[in-house]
Design a protein around this motif. Structure first.
Motif, mmCIF file in Angstrom:
data_model
loop_
_atom_site.group_PDB
_atom_site.id
_atom_site.type_symbol
_atom_site.label_atom_id
_atom_site.label_comp_id
_atom_site.label_asym_id
_atom_site.label_seq_id
_atom_site.Cartn_x
_atom_site.Cartn_y
_atom_site.Cartn_z
ATOM 1 N N ASP A 165 48.720 30.793 -21.122
ATOM 2 C CA ASP A 165 49.816 31.726 -21.341
ATOM 3 C C ASP A 165 50.798 31.137 -22.352
ATOM 4 O O ASP A 165 51.275 31.829 -23.251
ATOM 5 C CB ASP A 165 50.489 32.022 -20.000
ATOM 6 C CG ASP A 165 51.452 33.176 -20.076
ATOM 7 O OD1 ASP A 165 51.125 34.198 -20.714
ATOM 8 O OD2 ASP A 165 52.542 33.069 -19.484
ATOM 9 N N PHE A 166 51.083 29.851 -22.218
ATOM 10 C CA PHE A 166 51.964 29.165 -23.165
ATOM 11 C C PHE A 166 51.422 29.301 -24.586
ATOM 12 O O PHE A 166 52.156 29.647 -25.524
ATOM 13 C CB PHE A 166 52.101 27.691 -22.774
ATOM 14 C CG PHE A 166 52.889 26.871 -23.753
ATOM 15 C CD1 PHE A 166 54.271 26.864 -23.714
ATOM 16 C CD2 PHE A 166 52.249 26.106 -24.719
ATOM 17 C CE1 PHE A 166 55.009 26.109 -24.616
ATOM 18 C CE2 PHE A 166 52.975 25.348 -25.623
ATOM 19 C CZ PHE A 166 54.363 25.351 -25.576
ATOM 20 N N ALA A 167 50.116 29.050 -24.776
ATOM 21 C CA ALA A 167 49.503 29.099 -26.106
ATOM 22 C C ALA A 167 49.552 30.493 -26.705
ATOM 23 O O ALA A 167 49.902 30.665 -27.880
ATOM 24 C CB ALA A 167 48.063 28.608 -26.043
ATOM 25 N N GLN A 168 49.208 31.499 -25.906
ATOM 26 C CA GLN A 168 49.194 32.847 -26.470
ATOM 27 C C GLN A 168 50.592 33.313 -26.844
ATOM 28 O O GLN A 168 50.774 34.001 -27.828
ATOM 29 C CB GLN A 168 48.461 33.849 -25.562
ATOM 30 C CG GLN A 168 49.108 34.209 -24.256
ATOM 31 C CD GLN A 168 50.181 35.281 -24.352
ATOM 32 O OE1 GLN A 168 50.234 36.053 -25.299
ATOM 33 N NE2 GLN A 168 51.056 35.321 -23.357
ATOM 34 N N ALA B 267 32.544 39.308 -25.505
ATOM 35 C CA ALA B 267 32.355 40.244 -26.610
ATOM 36 C C ALA B 267 33.460 41.295 -26.674
ATOM 37 O O ALA B 267 33.679 41.893 -27.735
ATOM 38 C CB ALA B 267 30.982 40.909 -26.499
ATOM 39 N N ASP B 268 34.181 41.524 -25.586
ATOM 40 C CA ASP B 268 35.294 42.475 -25.604
ATOM 41 C C ASP B 268 36.364 42.061 -26.608
ATOM 42 O O ASP B 268 37.098 42.904 -27.127
ATOM 43 C CB ASP B 268 35.928 42.603 -24.215
ATOM 44 C CG ASP B 268 35.014 43.293 -23.220
ATOM 45 O OD1 ASP B 268 34.046 43.969 -23.644
ATOM 46 O OD2 ASP B 268 35.261 43.152 -22.006
ATOM 47 N N LEU B 269 36.446 40.762 -26.895
ATOM 48 C CA LEU B 269 37.450 40.272 -27.838
ATOM 49 C C LEU B 269 37.159 40.687 -29.273
ATOM 50 O O LEU B 269 38.063 40.697 -30.108
ATOM 51 C CB LEU B 269 37.584 38.756 -27.740
ATOM 52 C CG LEU B 269 38.087 38.221 -26.401
ATOM 53 C CD1 LEU B 269 38.089 36.695 -26.416
ATOM 54 C CD2 LEU B 269 39.449 38.759 -26.054
ATOM 55 N N ILE C 245 43.738 38.686 -25.033
ATOM 56 C CA ILE C 245 44.267 37.336 -24.789
ATOM 57 C C ILE C 245 45.761 37.404 -24.518
ATOM 58 O O ILE C 245 46.266 36.732 -23.622
ATOM 59 C CB ILE C 245 43.933 36.386 -25.958
ATOM 60 C CG1 ILE C 245 42.424 36.153 -26.013
ATOM 61 C CG2 ILE C 245 44.690 35.067 -25.821
ATOM 62 C CD1 ILE C 245 41.955 35.353 -27.214
ATOM 63 N N ASN C 246 46.484 38.233 -25.270
ATOM 64 C CA ASN C 246 47.920 38.392 -25.044
ATOM 65 C C ASN C 246 48.197 39.130 -23.734
ATOM 66 O O ASN C 246 49.148 38.809 -23.026
ATOM 67 C CB ASN C 246 48.585 39.178 -26.177
ATOM 68 C CG ASN C 246 48.530 38.456 -27.498
ATOM 69 O OD1 ASN C 246 47.911 38.948 -28.425
ATOM 70 N ND2 ASN C 246 49.151 37.304 -27.602
ATOM 71 N N GLU C 247 47.381 40.103 -23.417
ATOM 72 C CA GLU C 247 47.613 40.949 -22.250
ATOM 73 C C GLU C 247 47.269 40.261 -20.929
ATOM 74 O O GLU C 247 47.948 40.469 -19.934
ATOM 75 C CB GLU C 247 46.796 42.241 -22.377
ATOM 76 C CG GLU C 247 47.243 43.116 -23.531
ATOM 77 C CD GLU C 247 46.283 44.258 -23.821
ATOM 78 O OE1 GLU C 247 45.302 44.455 -23.066
ATOM 79 O OE2 GLU C 247 46.507 44.957 -24.833
ATOM 80 N N ASP C 248 46.202 39.459 -20.927
ATOM 81 C CA ASP C 248 45.716 38.877 -19.669
ATOM 82 C C ASP C 248 44.862 37.650 -19.968
ATOM 83 O O ASP C 248 43.651 37.665 -19.787
ATOM 84 C CB ASP C 248 44.914 39.931 -18.905
ATOM 85 C CG ASP C 248 44.606 39.523 -17.473
ATOM 86 O OD1 ASP C 248 45.045 38.433 -17.046
ATOM 87 O OD2 ASP C 248 43.919 40.291 -16.783
ATOM 88 N N CYS C 249 45.504 36.582 -20.422
ATOM 89 C CA CYS C 249 44.772 35.409 -20.917
ATOM 90 C C CYS C 249 43.912 34.718 -19.862
ATOM 91 O O CYS C 249 42.947 34.044 -20.205
ATOM 92 C CB CYS C 249 45.720 34.420 -21.575
ATOM 93 S SG CYS C 249 46.918 33.665 -20.459
ATOM 94 N N TYR C 250 44.235 34.885 -18.582
ATOM 95 C CA TYR C 250 43.485 34.180 -17.535
ATOM 96 C C TYR C 250 42.372 35.015 -16.907
ATOM 97 O O TYR C 250 41.625 34.508 -16.079
ATOM 98 C CB TYR C 250 44.425 33.695 -16.431
ATOM 99 C CG TYR C 250 45.416 32.656 -16.917
ATOM 100 C CD1 TYR C 250 44.984 31.442 -17.416
ATOM 101 C CD2 TYR C 250 46.770 32.911 -16.890
ATOM 102 C CE1 TYR C 250 45.891 30.499 -17.870
ATOM 103 C CE2 TYR C 250 47.688 31.971 -17.337
ATOM 104 C CZ TYR C 250 47.238 30.762 -17.825
ATOM 105 O OH TYR C 250 48.130 29.832 -18.278
#
Length: 126
Positions: free
Chosen positions: A29-32, A81-83, A90-95
């Motif tokens: 979360d910190f990284a994104q 592959a969704d990415l 990644i921004n919405e739900d990184c985990y």
């Protein structure tokens, strides 16, 4: 910031969730938040063998491009592959929805060298 207790972390802001000899990897979360809006992810190739701390893919944001490093030695077995169509996951739900790749660990003991949620939080989320 959220740092799930069940994960381990790297100083370069990757997280890893281990299940047996397999694991899922993403960025914290910190990284994104530091990167800003993610606009593209260059995913690694499934079947590729990587070493711990080796760059294996790239995340691009409106600010910059950033290498993503493997937390452990292993073989990449799957990618998210969704990415390709929705890198902003990644921004919405990184985990959860924003994971980047799955890896089969060569040496599961390497997990012990990674940071716990508490140590990562104390070092990088002040």
């Amino acid at each position: 910031m959220r740092f799930p207790e069940t994960l381990r972390y790297t100083p370069s802001h990757e997280w890893i969730e281990v299940t047996g000899k397999k694991a899922r990897v993403g960025i914290t979360d910190f990284a994104q938040k530091e990167l800003g809006d993610i606009v593209f992810v260059e995913l690694p190739e499934a079947g590729r063998t990587v070493k711990a701390q080796q760059a294996c893919c790239v995340v691009e944001s409106v600010k910059t491009a950033s290498d993503i490093y493997s937390p452990v030695d292993g073989t990449i077995t799957a990618v998210n592959a969704d990415l390709d169509k929705k890198p902003e996951l990644i921004n919405e739900d990184c985990y959860a929805k924003g994971w980047i790749f799955e890896i089969e660990l060569t040496n599961p003991a390497q997990i012990d060298n990674l940071l716990t949620a508490k140590s990562y939080s104390e070092s990088y989320a002040t």
